[in-house]
Design a protein around this motif. Structure first.
Motif, mmCIF file in Angstrom:
data_model
loop_
_atom_site.group_PDB
_atom_site.id
_atom_site.type_symbol
_atom_site.label_atom_id
_atom_site.label_comp_id
_atom_site.label_asym_id
_atom_site.label_seq_id
_atom_site.Cartn_x
_atom_site.Cartn_y
_atom_site.Cartn_z
ATOM 1 N N PHE A 71 0.362 -0.942 0.008
ATOM 2 C CA PHE A 71 -0.119 -0.376 0.305
ATOM 3 C C PHE A 71 1.118 1.267 0.525
ATOM 4 O O PHE A 71 0.366 2.104 -0.135
ATOM 5 C CB PHE A 71 -0.893 0.104 0.750
ATOM 6 C CG PHE A 71 -2.042 -1.400 1.273
ATOM 7 C CD1 PHE A 71 -2.471 -1.999 0.268
ATOM 8 C CD2 PHE A 71 -1.827 -2.540 2.645
ATOM 9 C CE1 PHE A 71 -3.956 -2.448 0.157
ATOM 10 C CE2 PHE A 71 -2.656 -3.711 1.925
ATOM 11 C CZ PHE A 71 -3.513 -3.486 1.256
ATOM 12 N N GLY A 72 2.275 1.534 0.217
ATOM 13 C CA GLY A 72 2.678 2.492 -0.086
ATOM 14 C C GLY A 72 3.465 2.709 1.150
ATOM 15 O O GLY A 72 3.803 3.949 1.172
ATOM 16 N N ASN A 73 3.278 2.082 2.487
ATOM 17 C CA ASN A 73 3.190 2.475 3.934
ATOM 18 C C ASN A 73 4.707 2.203 4.547
ATOM 19 O O ASN A 73 4.872 0.447 3.762
ATOM 20 C CB ASN A 73 1.966 1.945 4.342
ATOM 21 C CG ASN A 73 1.114 2.876 4.209
ATOM 22 O OD1 ASN A 73 0.788 3.463 4.079
ATOM 23 N ND2 ASN A 73 0.162 1.840 4.295
ATOM 24 N N TYR A 74 5.816 2.490 4.866
ATOM 25 C CA TYR A 74 7.104 2.061 5.450
ATOM 26 C C TYR A 74 6.675 1.463 6.907
ATOM 27 O O TYR A 74 5.685 2.091 7.506
ATOM 28 C CB TYR A 74 7.514 3.634 5.978
ATOM 29 C CG TYR A 74 7.828 3.862 4.400
ATOM 30 C CD1 TYR A 74 9.080 3.695 4.183
ATOM 31 C CD2 TYR A 74 7.611 5.423 3.598
ATOM 32 C CE1 TYR A 74 10.263 3.723 2.517
ATOM 33 C CE2 TYR A 74 8.229 5.294 2.686
ATOM 34 C CZ TYR A 74 9.346 5.320 1.843
ATOM 35 O OH TYR A 74 9.669 5.937 0.711
ATOM 36 N N LEU A 75 6.558 0.821 7.246
ATOM 37 C CA LEU A 75 6.732 -0.218 8.533
ATOM 38 C C LEU A 75 8.077 -0.591 9.220
ATOM 39 O O LEU A 75 8.531 -0.796 8.832
ATOM 40 C CB LEU A 75 5.655 -1.068 8.743
ATOM 41 C CG LEU A 75 4.237 -0.937 7.294
ATOM 42 C CD1 LEU A 75 3.990 -2.342 6.844
ATOM 43 C CD2 LEU A 75 3.548 -0.288 7.955
ATOM 44 N N LEU A 76 7.451 -0.072 10.865
ATOM 45 C CA LEU A 76 8.874 -0.255 11.522
ATOM 46 C C LEU A 76 7.892 -0.866 12.956
ATOM 47 O O LEU A 76 6.879 -0.440 14.152
ATOM 48 C CB LEU A 76 9.056 1.289 11.793
ATOM 49 C CG LEU A 76 10.354 0.341 13.192
ATOM 50 C CD1 LEU A 76 11.801 -0.380 12.536
ATOM 51 C CD2 LEU A 76 10.649 2.001 13.664
ATOM 52 N N PRO A 77 8.764 -2.116 12.948
ATOM 53 C CA PRO A 77 7.798 -2.730 14.542
ATOM 54 C C PRO A 77 8.929 -2.635 15.640
ATOM 55 O O PRO A 77 10.168 -2.513 15.554
ATOM 56 C CB PRO A 77 7.972 -4.794 14.150
ATOM 57 C CG PRO A 77 9.070 -5.081 12.734
ATOM 58 C CD PRO A 77 8.752 -3.260 12.165
ATOM 59 N N VAL A 78 8.511 -1.940 16.817
ATOM 60 C CA VAL A 78 8.575 -1.803 17.627
ATOM 61 C C VAL A 78 8.318 -2.807 19.050
ATOM 62 O O VAL A 78 7.364 -3.187 19.281
ATOM 63 C CB VAL A 78 8.445 -0.335 18.455
ATOM 64 C CG1 VAL A 78 8.854 0.005 19.489
ATOM 65 C CG2 VAL A 78 8.434 0.089 17.142
ATOM 66 N N ASN A 79 9.757 -3.006 19.655
ATOM 67 C CA ASN A 79 8.937 -4.371 20.798
ATOM 68 C C ASN A 79 9.329 -3.538 21.946
ATOM 69 O O ASN A 79 10.060 -3.192 22.461
ATOM 70 C CB ASN A 79 10.217 -5.632 20.337
ATOM 71 C CG ASN A 79 9.984 -6.491 21.767
ATOM 72 O OD1 ASN A 79 8.192 -6.793 22.211
ATOM 73 N ND2 ASN A 79 10.735 -7.715 21.977
ATOM 74 N N VAL A 80 7.721 -2.979 22.627
ATOM 75 C CA VAL A 80 7.577 -2.345 23.472
ATOM 76 C C VAL A 80 8.102 -3.675 24.495
ATOM 77 O O VAL A 80 7.279 -4.614 25.221
ATOM 78 C CB VAL A 80 6.332 -1.801 23.913
ATOM 79 C CG1 VAL A 80 6.352 -1.040 25.431
ATOM 80 C CG2 VAL A 80 6.762 -0.642 22.836
ATOM 81 N N VAL A 81 8.843 -3.284 26.216
ATOM 82 C CA VAL A 81 9.022 -4.595 26.495
ATOM 83 C C VAL A 81 8.796 -4.620 27.714
ATOM 84 O O VAL A 81 8.892 -5.270 28.971
ATOM 85 C CB VAL A 81 10.296 -5.469 26.894
ATOM 86 C CG1 VAL A 81 10.953 -5.678 25.269
ATOM 87 C CG2 VAL A 81 11.520 -4.342 26.734
#
Length: 108
Positions: A71-81
């Motif tokens: 879809f043209g989105n940039y994605l960043l997974p963030v692991n909130v620990v």
């Protein structure tokens, strides 16, 4: 600030927002870029790093390239620990040239 437009470079604006309210576990930051006409564009490579400013070095992710979806989105997974203050730092590049740097702070 999540959800608010910001100028990335001449003629390109960005919007960053979480796909859900940040909580303990994996959260996704979505970055969208738009040209002057409002069309979604993907002219840059973006990298991000996340961590807790109050605990430098303990939960830092290191520099991670954002992935683009169909879809043209940039994605960043963030692991909130753990609960507390968090910061995501983003760097937008055109080739090797840095065109924009910014940070998003949030609490869990």
């Amino acid at each position: 600030e999540p959800g608010k437009r910001f100028a990335v470079s001449e003629g390109i604006d960005g919007v960053c927002e979480f796909t859900q309210k940040p909580q303990i576990g994996m959260v996704i930051l979505k970055v969208q870029l738009f040209d002057r006409k409002g069309a979604k564009v993907t002219p840059f490579t973006i990298s991000g790093s996340s961590g807790m400013p109050s605990m430098p070095g303990h939960h830092d992710s290191g520099d991670v390239p954002l992935k683009r979806n169909r879809f043209g989105n940039y994605l960043l997974p963030v692991n909130v620990v753990m609960p507390g203050d968090w910061e995501i730092r983003l760097v937008f590049r055109d080739g090797e040239r840095i065109v924009f740097q910014g940070a998003i702070r949030f609490d869990v």
